[in-house]
Design a protein around this motif. Structure first.
Motif, PDB file in Angstrom:
ATOM      1  N   TYR A  15      20.119  45.953  15.121  1.00  0.00           N
ATOM      2  CA  TYR A  15      21.265  45.170  14.672  1.00  0.00           C
ATOM      3  C   TYR A  15      22.003  44.575  15.870  1.00  0.00           C
ATOM      4  N   ILE A  16      22.219  45.380  16.886  1.00  0.00           N
ATOM      5  CA  ILE A  16      22.893  44.878  18.094  1.00  0.00           C
ATOM      6  C   ILE A  16      22.104  43.727  18.702  1.00  0.00           C
ATOM      7  N   ARG A  17      20.792  43.881  18.811  1.00  0.00           N
ATOM      8  CA  ARG A  17      19.954  42.815  19.379  1.00  0.00           C
ATOM      9  C   ARG A  17      20.129  41.517  18.609  1.00  0.00           C
ATOM     10  N   GLY A  18      20.041  41.600  17.300  1.00  0.00           N
ATOM     11  CA  GLY A  18      20.193  40.407  16.474  1.00  0.00           C
ATOM     12  C   GLY A  18      21.589  39.826  16.564  1.00  0.00           C
ATOM     13  N   TRP A  19      22.581  40.695  16.544  1.00  0.00           N
ATOM     14  CA  TRP A  19      23.979  40.276  16.622  1.00  0.00           C
ATOM     15  C   TRP A  19      24.238  39.531  17.931  1.00  0.00           C
ATOM     16  N   LEU A  20      23.754  40.094  19.026  1.00  0.00           N
ATOM     17  CA  LEU A  20      23.935  39.449  20.324  1.00  0.00           C
ATOM     18  C   LEU A  20      23.284  38.074  20.361  1.00  0.00           C
ATOM     19  N   GLN A  21      22.100  37.940  19.797  1.00  0.00           N
ATOM     20  CA  GLN A  21      21.422  36.640  19.810  1.00  0.00           C
ATOM     21  C   GLN A  21      22.224  35.586  19.050  1.00  0.00           C
ATOM     22  N   VAL A  22      22.830  35.987  17.954  1.00  0.00           N
ATOM     23  CA  VAL A  22      23.652  35.045  17.189  1.00  0.00           C
ATOM     24  C   VAL A  22      24.834  34.565  18.031  1.00  0.00           C
ATOM     25  N   PHE A  23      25.586  35.496  18.574  1.00  0.00           N
ATOM     26  CA  PHE A  23      26.824  35.113  19.248  1.00  0.00           C
ATOM     27  C   PHE A  23      26.624  34.627  20.676  1.00  0.00           C
ATOM     28  N   LEU A  24      25.502  34.949  21.287  1.00  0.00           N
ATOM     29  CA  LEU A  24      25.225  34.405  22.616  1.00  0.00           C
ATOM     30  C   LEU A  24      24.699  32.978  22.549  1.00  0.00           C
ATOM     31  N   HIS A  25      24.166  32.572  21.406  1.00  0.00           N
ATOM     32  CA  HIS A  25      23.595  31.230  21.290  1.00  0.00           C
ATOM     33  C   HIS A  25      24.419  30.274  20.434  1.00  0.00           C
ATOM     34  N   ALA A  26      25.456  30.753  19.817  1.00  0.00           N
ATOM     35  CA  ALA A  26      26.305  29.882  18.991  1.00  0.00           C
ATOM     36  C   ALA A  26      27.353  29.225  19.890  1.00  0.00           C
ATOM     37  N   SER A  27      27.290  27.913  20.014  1.00  0.00           N
ATOM     38  CA  SER A  27      28.203  27.213  20.922  1.00  0.00           C
ATOM     39  C   SER A  27      29.668  27.405  20.543  1.00  0.00           C
ATOM     40  N   ALA A  28      29.943  27.653  19.279  1.00  0.00           N
ATOM     41  CA  ALA A  28      31.332  27.855  18.840  1.00  0.00           C
ATOM     42  C   ALA A  28      31.957  29.091  19.481  1.00  0.00           C
ATOM     43  N   TYR A  29      31.117  30.016  19.956  1.00  0.00           N
ATOM     44  CA  TYR A  29      31.644  31.265  20.522  1.00  0.00           C
ATOM     45  C   TYR A  29      31.473  31.354  22.038  1.00  0.00           C
ATOM     46  N   ALA A  30      30.977  30.308  22.661  1.00  0.00           N
ATOM     47  CA  ALA A  30      30.819  30.315  24.118  1.00  0.00           C
ATOM     48  C   ALA A  30      32.171  30.567  24.775  1.00  0.00           C
ATOM     49  N   GLY A  31      32.177  31.457  25.732  1.00  0.00           N
ATOM     50  CA  GLY A  31      33.407  31.760  26.464  1.00  0.00           C
ATOM     51  C   GLY A  31      34.337  32.731  25.765  1.00  0.00           C
ATOM     52  N   LYS A  32      34.029  33.110  24.538  1.00  0.00           N
ATOM     53  CA  LYS A  32      34.884  34.071  23.819  1.00  0.00           C
ATOM     54  C   LYS A  32      34.400  35.488  24.112  1.00  0.00           C
ATOM     55  N   PRO A  33      35.311  36.433  24.106  1.00  0.00           N
ATOM     56  CA  PRO A  33      34.880  37.810  24.375  1.00  0.00           C
ATOM     57  C   PRO A  33      34.000  38.349  23.249  1.00  0.00           C
ATOM     58  N   LEU A  34      33.041  39.147  23.639  1.00  0.00           N
ATOM     59  CA  LEU A  34      32.209  39.877  22.690  1.00  0.00           C
ATOM     60  C   LEU A  34      32.787  41.288  22.632  1.00  0.00           C
ATOM     61  N   GLN A  35      33.119  41.753  21.428  1.00  0.00           N
ATOM     62  CA  GLN A  35      33.860  43.003  21.291  1.00  0.00           C
ATOM     63  C   GLN A  35      33.063  44.008  20.461  1.00  0.00           C
ATOM     64  N   PHE A  36      33.081  45.254  20.917  1.00  0.00           N
ATOM     65  CA  PHE A  36      32.324  46.322  20.270  1.00  0.00           C
ATOM     66  C   PHE A  36      33.225  47.530  20.088  1.00  0.00           C
ATOM     67  N   TYR A  37      33.209  48.056  18.870  1.00  0.00           N
ATOM     68  CA  TYR A  37      34.060  49.195  18.522  1.00  0.00           C
ATOM     69  C   TYR A  37      33.201  50.281  17.895  1.00  0.00           C
ATOM     70  N   ASP A  38      33.178  51.442  18.521  1.00  0.00           N
ATOM     71  CA  ASP A  38      32.439  52.597  18.011  1.00  0.00           C
ATOM     72  C   ASP A  38      33.470  53.707  17.826  1.00  0.00           C
ATOM     73  N   PHE A  39      33.818  53.967  16.575  1.00  0.00           N
ATOM     74  CA  PHE A  39      34.918  54.883  16.272  1.00  0.00           C
ATOM     75  C   PHE A  39      34.530  56.351  16.242  1.00  0.00           C
ATOM     76  N   PHE A  40      33.238  56.647  16.232  1.00  0.00           N
ATOM     77  CA  PHE A  40      32.750  58.020  16.212  1.00  0.00           C
ATOM     78  C   PHE A  40      31.627  58.134  17.235  1.00  0.00           C
ATOM     79  N   CYS A  41      31.951  57.839  18.486  1.00  0.00           N
ATOM     80  CA  CYS A  41      30.933  57.620  19.523  1.00  0.00           C
ATOM     81  C   CYS A  41      30.177  58.876  19.930  1.00  0.00           C
TER      82      CYS A  41
END
Length: 186
Positions: A15-41
């Motif tokens: 899921y992370i791999r796929g998620w990263l590919q979406v947001f790393l290649h979508a020009s609308a999100y270029a330069g925006k922070p990528l945020q990850f939250y793991d509440f039960f790490c």
């Protein structure tokens, strides 16, 4: 980790791999922070050193670090576990690794951790991970906060035995196969 947990973690990695590919290649999100939250790490790995969700996330981010840099993304990571000992172990593991992005660590009850970060979700594409032990904390308020945040995906895992136990009160559209033990329906 048992085999079920290992399978869950492989799904999480995919899921992370796929998620990263979406947001790393979508020009609308270029330069925006990528945020990850793991509440039960948890502590980051099991007693045999098999990586858990935090280390899987760091490994996957490391694999695409050049693309993250090229696309001018800041990476924000929030690791929380109410067990302070587990958080301390995870901090030590992260300190030993070549970690490009410094995670933020907390040792809070879920409700407090969620309240601390819930307004950050709209700051950029966010991936929220809440494992099986945390599903009981998903109130209507929490669910609404997650679904109303822009570009926020969330991933929950829950045991199929919950479905068996609660029947149509939980995901009525899911049916158990006939003549299969609830221990085998995963």
């Amino acid at each position: 980790f048992d085999e079920g947990t290992k399978t869950k973690l492989e799904i999480y990695r995919s899921y992370i791999r796929g998620w990263l590919q979406v947001f790393l290649h979508a020009s609308a999100y270029a330069g925006k922070p990528l945020q990850f939250y793991d509440f039960f790490c948890g502590p980051g790995h099991d007693s045999n050193g098999v990586p858990g969700s935090p280390l899987i996330l760091l490994d996957e981010l490391f694999l695409v670090r050049s693309l993250i840099k090229e696309r001018s993304h800041e990476v924000r990571i929030f690791f929380n576990d109410k067990d302070e000992t587990k958080v301390e172990t995870l901090k030590e593991l992260c300190a030993q690794r070549e970690v490009t992005w410094r995670p933020r660590f907390e040792s809070l009850e879920f409700q407090d951790a969620f309240a601390t970060v819930r307004y950050e979700f709209d700051g950029g594409p966010s991936l929220v991970f809440i494992d099986q032990n945390g599903v009981k904390h998903i109130t209507k308020t929490v669910f609404n906060a997650l679904t109303q945040a822009q570009a926020t995906d969330f991933l929950f895992f829950t045991a199929s035995s919950f479905k068996w136990r609660f029947g149509d009160l939980l995901a009525a559209e899911i049916e158990f196969p006939e003549n299969v033990s609830y221990l085998e329906v995963h």
